[in-house]
Motif scaffolding. Structure first.
Motif, PDB file in Angstrom:
ATOM      1  N   GLN A   1       0.833  -1.187   0.000  1.00 12.46           N
ATOM      2  CA  GLN A   1       0.000   0.000   0.000  1.00 12.46           C
ATOM      3  C   GLN A   1       0.878   1.252   0.000  1.00 12.46           C
ATOM      4  N   SER A   2       0.364   2.328  -0.580  1.00  9.67           N
ATOM      5  CA  SER A   2       1.157   3.551  -0.696  1.00  9.67           C
ATOM      6  C   SER A   2       1.525   4.142   0.664  1.00  9.67           C
ATOM      7  N   SER A   3       0.752   3.796   1.696  1.00  9.14           N
ATOM      8  CA  SER A   3       1.032   4.293   3.042  1.00  9.14           C
ATOM      9  C   SER A   3       2.214   3.576   3.688  1.00  9.14           C
ATOM     10  N   GLY A   4       2.602   2.436   3.120  1.00 10.94           N
ATOM     11  CA  GLY A   4       3.655   1.634   3.723  1.00 10.94           C
ATOM     12  C   GLY A   4       3.145   0.731   4.821  1.00 10.94           C
ATOM     13  N   VAL A   5       1.841   0.703   5.028  1.00 11.51           N
ATOM     14  CA  VAL A   5       1.202  -0.171   6.014  1.00 11.51           C
ATOM     15  C   VAL A   5       0.294  -1.140   5.277  1.00 11.51           C
ATOM     16  N   THR A   6       0.511  -2.431   5.481  1.00  9.80           N
ATOM     17  CA  THR A   6      -0.264  -3.455   4.776  1.00  9.80           C
ATOM     18  C   THR A   6      -1.733  -3.407   5.174  1.00  9.80           C
ATOM     19  N   GLY A   7      -2.612  -3.488   4.177  1.00  7.30           N
ATOM     20  CA  GLY A   7      -4.049  -3.546   4.432  1.00  7.30           C
ATOM     21  C   GLY A   7      -4.536  -4.977   4.492  1.00  7.30           C
ATOM     22  N   GLY A   8      -5.858  -5.149   4.561  1.00  9.34           N
ATOM     23  CA  GLY A   8      -6.399  -6.496   4.621  1.00  9.34           C
ATOM     24  C   GLY A   8      -7.902  -6.508   4.510  1.00  9.34           C
ATOM     25  N   LYS A   9      -8.453  -7.726   4.433  1.00  4.58           N
ATOM     26  CA  LYS A   9      -9.903  -7.917   4.316  1.00  4.58           C
ATOM     27  C   LYS A   9     -10.373  -8.913   5.376  1.00  4.58           C
ATOM     28  N   PRO A  10     -10.331  -8.523   6.644  1.00  2.00           N
ATOM     29  CA  PRO A  10     -10.656  -9.477   7.716  1.00  2.00           C
ATOM     30  C   PRO A  10     -12.092  -9.991   7.670  1.00  2.00           C
ATOM     31  N   ARG A  11     -12.983  -9.296   7.004  1.00  2.00           N
ATOM     32  CA  ARG A  11     -14.369  -9.771   6.907  1.00  2.00           C
ATOM     33  C   ARG A  11     -14.469 -11.086   6.145  1.00  2.00           C
ATOM     34  N   LEU A  12     -13.401 -11.444   5.420  1.00  2.00           N
ATOM     35  CA  LEU A  12     -13.419 -12.676   4.625  1.00  2.00           C
ATOM     36  C   LEU A  12     -12.681 -13.830   5.302  1.00  2.00           C
ATOM     37  N   ILE A  13     -12.244 -13.634   6.553  1.00  2.20           N
ATOM     38  CA  ILE A  13     -11.532 -14.707   7.251  1.00  2.20           C
ATOM     39  C   ILE A  13     -12.381 -15.969   7.329  1.00  2.20           C
ATOM     40  N   ALA A  14     -13.641 -15.811   7.687  1.00  2.87           N
ATOM     41  CA  ALA A  14     -14.527 -16.975   7.795  1.00  2.87           C
ATOM     42  C   ALA A  14     -14.675 -17.675   6.453  1.00  2.87           C
TER      43      ALA A  14
END
Length: 272
Positions: A204-217
């Motif tokens: 990510q351009s911020s240098g902090v990794t994003g994610g999609k935790p709503r899809l863990i299940a």
């Protein structure tokens, strides 16, 4: 005896769980999370390995949290294992770290980016500890046979686990190919699905990794349906306050409900 000696690569019994925070932030946090997960896994009869990194070496930005000190964090991991009578796992990044970490934990984990590093795999095997190798985001499941061979050729008695954590999909996303699970099971080792890191959005351009935790299940349910032997889930009482990888963690209060659903799915698949 290896902490995974009772884990088979077949689907007899429940899947096992590798879970905990991304990084060891402090003693109280680690013990509280371990106690909570241990209670859940004990009630549900799910074999549990507590996970926590004593140091985070692979960070995008220089100012990212990396740890509280190697020995301090490793001693906390050791205390968790002794307090609850459970095996523990942490990742190592360079060959010289393997012997140090092996004094405190039961399973040494090889990060995905480093799964081809021969010196690191050999050093981990030489400790006699179980070795969990995360499949590189750039590799197929079938390619992981060489990682298994490096460990087994070094120490035939080494217990090996392989963990899938998705494949790179463009520059800032990952996708899970569930064919990798049976492909890696062909090597007669337990195969784990990392349900949290496979939902990262790196670079990510911020240098902090994003994610999609709503899809863990979603990832977890599919993995169990396919026949994964274990699940890897990073979790925290408050992911938004986690010092590392909070963007793709499961809130701890959601863990028991998810695991209960997964047991039902596994039982349905086994009896179908």
């Amino acid at each position: 005896m290896s902490p995974i000696s009772n884990i088979k690569h077949t689907n007899s019994g429940h899947f096992f769980l590798m879970a905990g925070p991304c990084a060891i932030e402090n003693r109280d946090m680690a013990l509280r999370i371990a106690e909570h997960i241990h209670g859940i896994s004990d009630r549900l009869k799910i074999p549990f390995i507590f996970k926590g990194s004593y140091r985070k070496a692979n960070r995008t930005r220089l100012d990212s949290f990396t740890g509280i000190g190697d020995e301090k964090a490793l001693k906390i991991l050791q205390e968790v294992g002794q307090t609850f009578g459970i095996p523990t796992v942490t990742d190592v990044h360079e060959a010289h770290e393997a012997t140090m970490a092996a004094e405190y934990v039961d399973v040494l984990q090889i990060p995905a980016f480093l799964c081809r590093q021969t010196d690191l795999l050999v050093a981990a095997a030489q400790t006699g500890k179980a070795v969990n190798v995360k499949k590189g985001q750039f590799l197929s499941g079938s390619s992981m046979k060489f990682a298994v061979e490096k460990i087994k050729d070094t120490n035939p008695d080494s217990a090996v686990i392989l963990t899938d954590r998705g494949n790179s999909f463009g520059y800032g996303d990952l996708v899970v190919d569930f064919r990798n699970i049976p492909e890696m099971q062909a090597f007669e080792v337990p195969v784990v699905m990392d349900c949290t890191h496979s939902l990262q959005q790196p670079n990510q351009s911020s240098g902090v990794t994003g994610g999609k935790p709503r899809l863990i299940a979603t990832i977890a349910k599919a993995a169990i349906a396919v026949g994964a032997d274990g699940l890897f889930i990073e979790t925290h009482f408050n992911p938004s306050e986690a010092k590392s990888d909070g963007a793709n963690m499961l809130p701890l209060d959601q863990l028991e409900g998810l695991l209960t659903q997964l047991i039902r799915i596994q039982e349905a698949v086994q009896h179908s």
